[in-house]
Design a protein around this motif. Sequence first.
Motif, PDB file in Angstrom:
ATOM      1  N   ASP A 285       0.055 111.780  93.769  1.00  0.00           N
ATOM      2  CA  ASP A 285       1.122 112.685  93.328  1.00  0.00           C
ATOM      3  C   ASP A 285       2.180 111.946  92.516  1.00  0.00           C
ATOM      4  OD1 ASP A 285       1.860 111.284  95.593  1.00  0.00           O
ATOM      5  OD2 ASP A 285       2.779 112.987  96.614  1.00  0.00           O
ATOM      6  N   GLU A 286       2.417 110.676  92.815  1.00  0.00           N
ATOM      7  CA  GLU A 286       3.336 109.873  92.014  1.00  0.00           C
ATOM      8  C   GLU A 286       2.649 109.345  90.763  1.00  0.00           C
ATOM      9  OE1 GLU A 286       6.585 109.556  92.471  1.00  0.00           O
ATOM     10  OE2 GLU A 286       6.350 110.940  94.165  1.00  0.00           O
ATOM     11  N   ASN A 287       1.381 109.008  90.883  1.00  0.00           N
ATOM     12  CA  ASN A 287       0.646 108.450  89.746  1.00  0.00           C
ATOM     13  C   ASN A 287       0.513 109.443  88.593  1.00  0.00           C
ATOM     14  OD1 ASN A 287       0.283 106.078  91.201  1.00  0.00           O
ATOM     15  ND2 ASN A 287      -1.759 106.649  91.923  1.00  0.00           N
ATOM     16  N   VAL A 288       0.220 110.712  88.919  1.00  0.00           N
ATOM     17  CA  VAL A 288       0.004 111.689  87.849  1.00  0.00           C
ATOM     18  C   VAL A 288       1.277 111.988  87.069  1.00  0.00           C
ATOM     19  CG1 VAL A 288      -1.987 112.744  88.989  1.00  0.00           C
ATOM     20  CG2 VAL A 288       0.319 113.684  89.391  1.00  0.00           C
ATOM     21  N   LYS A 289       2.431 111.651  87.650  1.00  0.00           N
ATOM     22  CA  LYS A 289       3.686 111.849  86.926  1.00  0.00           C
ATOM     23  C   LYS A 289       3.822 110.863  85.768  1.00  0.00           C
ATOM     24  CE  LYS A 289       6.241 113.432  91.036  1.00  0.00           C
ATOM     25  NZ  LYS A 289       7.345 113.094  91.970  1.00  0.00           N
ATOM     26  N   VAL A 290       3.051 109.784  85.846  1.00  0.00           N
ATOM     27  CA  VAL A 290       3.103 108.729  84.833  1.00  0.00           C
ATOM     28  C   VAL A 290       1.997 108.888  83.797  1.00  0.00           C
ATOM     29  CG1 VAL A 290       3.000 106.221  84.488  1.00  0.00           C
ATOM     30  CG2 VAL A 290       4.147 107.157  86.511  1.00  0.00           C
ATOM     31  N   LEU A 291       0.863 109.427  84.207  1.00  0.00           N
ATOM     32  CA  LEU A 291      -0.304 109.504  83.325  1.00  0.00           C
ATOM     33  C   LEU A 291      -0.089 110.474  82.172  1.00  0.00           C
ATOM     34  CD1 LEU A 291      -3.246 109.573  85.922  1.00  0.00           C
ATOM     35  CD2 LEU A 291      -2.120 107.600  84.856  1.00  0.00           C
ATOM     36  N   ASP A 292      -0.862 110.239  81.124  1.00  0.00           N
ATOM     37  CA  ASP A 292      -0.822 111.129  79.970  1.00  0.00           C
ATOM     38  C   ASP A 292      -2.224 111.439  79.462  1.00  0.00           C
ATOM     39  OD1 ASP A 292       0.700 112.642  78.083  1.00  0.00           O
ATOM     40  OD2 ASP A 292       0.258 111.112  76.559  1.00  0.00           O
ATOM     41  N   CYS A 293      -3.235 110.916  80.156  1.00  0.00           N
ATOM     42  CA  CYS A 293      -4.624 111.159  79.731  1.00  0.00           C
ATOM     43  C   CYS A 293      -5.087 112.522  80.240  1.00  0.00           C
ATOM     44  CB  CYS A 293      -5.529 110.062  80.283  1.00  0.00           C
ATOM     45  SG  CYS A 293      -5.569 109.996  82.089  1.00  0.00           S
ATOM     46  N   PRO A 294      -6.153 113.076  79.667  1.00  0.00           N
ATOM     47  CA  PRO A 294      -6.703 114.328  80.192  1.00  0.00           C
ATOM     48  C   PRO A 294      -7.032 114.205  81.679  1.00  0.00           C
ATOM     49  CG  PRO A 294      -7.675 113.826  78.066  1.00  0.00           C
ATOM     50  CD  PRO A 294      -6.868 112.628  78.451  1.00  0.00           C
ATOM     51  N   TYR A 315      -2.236 119.384  91.284  1.00  0.00           N
ATOM     52  CA  TYR A 315      -2.278 120.011  89.958  1.00  0.00           C
ATOM     53  C   TYR A 315      -0.892 120.471  89.519  1.00  0.00           C
ATOM     54  CZ  TYR A 315      -2.866 123.875  86.649  1.00  0.00           C
ATOM     55  OH  TYR A 315      -2.734 124.725  85.584  1.00  0.00           O
ATOM     56  N   GLU A 316      -0.162 121.120  90.406  1.00  0.00           N
ATOM     57  CA  GLU A 316       1.187 121.602  90.084  1.00  0.00           C
ATOM     58  C   GLU A 316       2.116 120.436  89.742  1.00  0.00           C
ATOM     59  OE1 GLU A 316       2.219 124.548  89.590  1.00  0.00           O
ATOM     60  OE2 GLU A 316       0.551 125.745  90.358  1.00  0.00           O
ATOM     61  N   THR A 317       1.962 119.343  90.466  1.00  0.00           N
ATOM     62  CA  THR A 317       2.778 118.153  90.190  1.00  0.00           C
ATOM     63  C   THR A 317       2.477 117.597  88.809  1.00  0.00           C
ATOM     64  OG1 THR A 317       2.845 117.593  92.547  1.00  0.00           O
ATOM     65  CG2 THR A 317       3.355 115.826  90.991  1.00  0.00           C
ATOM     66  N   ALA A 318       1.180 117.501  88.483  1.00  0.00           N
ATOM     67  CA  ALA A 318       0.794 116.974  87.178  1.00  0.00           C
ATOM     68  C   ALA A 318       1.225 117.907  86.055  1.00  0.00           C
ATOM     69  CB  ALA A 318      -0.716 116.764  87.136  1.00  0.00           C
ATOM     70  N   LEU A 319       1.024 119.203  86.262  1.00  0.00           N
ATOM     71  CA  LEU A 319       1.367 120.183  85.236  1.00  0.00           C
ATOM     72  C   LEU A 319       2.858 120.125  84.907  1.00  0.00           C
ATOM     73  CD1 LEU A 319      -0.059 122.433  83.595  1.00  0.00           C
ATOM     74  CD2 LEU A 319       0.748 124.047  85.325  1.00  0.00           C
ATOM     75  N   TYR A 322       3.384 116.610  82.892  1.00  0.00           N
ATOM     76  CA  TYR A 322       2.738 116.415  81.586  1.00  0.00           C
ATOM     77  C   TYR A 322       3.485 117.173  80.496  1.00  0.00           C
ATOM     78  CZ  TYR A 322      -1.649 113.946  82.689  1.00  0.00           C
ATOM     79  OH  TYR A 322      -2.599 113.004  83.026  1.00  0.00           O
ATOM     80  N   LYS A 323       3.701 116.501  79.387  1.00  0.00           N
ATOM     81  CA  LYS A 323       4.304 117.180  78.232  1.00  0.00           C
ATOM     82  C   LYS A 323       3.304 118.136  77.604  1.00  0.00           C
ATOM     83  CE  LYS A 323       7.562 113.466  77.129  1.00  0.00           C
ATOM     84  NZ  LYS A 323       7.989 112.447  76.121  1.00  0.00           N
ATOM     85  N   ASP A 324       2.054 117.665  77.465  1.00  0.00           N
ATOM     86  CA  ASP A 324       0.991 118.508  76.911  1.00  0.00           C
ATOM     87  C   ASP A 324       0.241 119.152  78.084  1.00  0.00           C
ATOM     88  OD1 ASP A 324      -1.131 119.709  75.660  1.00  0.00           O
ATOM     89  OD2 ASP A 324      -1.745 117.944  74.510  1.00  0.00           O
ATOM     90  N   LYS A 325       0.588 120.391  78.412  1.00  0.00           N
ATOM     91  CA  LYS A 325       0.020 121.075  79.571  1.00  0.00           C
ATOM     92  C   LYS A 325      -1.486 121.307  79.427  1.00  0.00           C
ATOM     93  CE  LYS A 325       4.333 121.556  80.898  1.00  0.00           C
ATOM     94  NZ  LYS A 325       4.942 120.595  81.837  1.00  0.00           N
ATOM     95  N   SER A 326      -1.983 121.326  78.199  1.00  0.00           N
ATOM     96  CA  SER A 326      -3.404 121.596  77.977  1.00  0.00           C
ATOM     97  C   SER A 326      -4.286 120.451  78.463  1.00  0.00           C
ATOM     98  CB  SER A 326      -3.675 121.861  76.494  1.00  0.00           C
ATOM     99  OG  SER A 326      -3.443 120.688  75.723  1.00  0.00           O
ATOM    100  N   LYS A 327      -3.674 119.304  78.737  1.00  0.00           N
ATOM    101  CA  LYS A 327      -4.448 118.152  79.205  1.00  0.00           C
ATOM    102  C   LYS A 327      -4.763 118.227  80.698  1.00  0.00           C
ATOM    103  CE  LYS A 327      -2.971 114.576  75.909  1.00  0.00           C
ATOM    104  NZ  LYS A 327      -2.339 113.245  75.792  1.00  0.00           N
ATOM    105  N   VAL A 328      -4.147 119.162  81.393  1.00  0.00           N
ATOM    106  CA  VAL A 328      -4.338 119.259  82.840  1.00  0.00           C
ATOM    107  C   VAL A 328      -5.090 120.542  83.176  1.00  0.00           C
ATOM    108  CG1 VAL A 328      -3.207 119.212  85.092  1.00  0.00           C
ATOM    109  CG2 VAL A 328      -2.138 118.082  83.137  1.00  0.00           C
TER     110      VAL A 328
END
Length: 361
Positions: A285-294, A315-319, A322-328
């Motif tokens: 949950d903390e890691n996905v806040k940093v990621l930017d890959c699909p 998923y909600e945390t990543a969404l 992520y700046k680009d929501k389409s990647k999640v």
Amino acid sequence: MRRRGGDGDSGDSGDIGDIGRAERRHGTARHGRARRWWPPWLRSLLLAPLLSCAAVPFLIRLFPSLLTKFVYLNFLAFPFFVDFRRPELLVNNTINLYLTTEPGVTVGIWHTVPSSKGAEAQGKEQRWYEEALADAHPVIIYLHGNGGTRAASHRVQFLKTMGAADFHILALDYRGYGDSTGRPSESGFTTDVLALYDWVKARSGNSSVLFWGHSLGTGIATNAARKLQEERGVQVDAVVLESPYTNIRDAAANIPITKIYRQFPGFEYLILDSMARAGMFFSSDENVKVLDCPLLILHAEDDGVLPPKLGHKLYETALKAYKDKSKVKFVTFPQKLGLGHDYISFNPELPALVKDFLNMK
């Protein structure tokens, strides 16, 4: 005239009373003897499991390293009697190799090539397999869950399913699993994965490389992806999380084995807080806040080990991050399919779903 029933009747009543009292005394004595004859060893046998069960949380608090045994389950090396050097006995187009990830640690890996190269792969040595990584087919680094080895049936099925869909798959047993050396640890797992990633990237040319984690492996996947990004400024091409959790503390609070202990007033202090004391976090949950890959998250509605609410929360945390929501993307599989925790790879629609997410033809 003398009345009948006077003294005689009184005597009879006394006799009956005496008999009743004697029977009651005899019954009480018999009951007492029954209690006394309850075998002490049988009482101990019945109490021992209850006392042992109650003692576990306290032992974990005193010795938090015990938790690693429960979480990693690497000592359950099923299936047994597998010849890891001969993966072709279980799956086609596959070779075994070993990689030293740091001094003193060597991990075992199975490399499955795309089925379209199956005929060409017959009889080939490791060098051919390494060169094949640059054939433009995407490469999956597969990170399995706890317990068992890369030879477990549902993991072999994953190799078959994604190999038939023309992916390369490299499935490793982390340190301490299968025939890999070393001792399990969260940081050690990350080291193993990044060493394999570097090995693949040195041979794969322009082929896409993605991390695919299942269960425990989802936390390992996000740990490795985050470290790549933060320490090297490198993004893995995609991350797929199958049957994930938010972090290991949340996972421990929801898995069936801890259900009985959730009733304990000290459950969080004795068990959940001890996860960190044992050096286990797996903070997806903390890691996905940093990621930017699909990022693709897969969860079955009938997952009885890690409930889908954890996947949805991740998923909600990543969404949100992520700046680009389409990647999640979050995909759930209906209960009627019966895929549970381990069998999403048995769904024939899985490869098309993944290819669609990766914009592959």
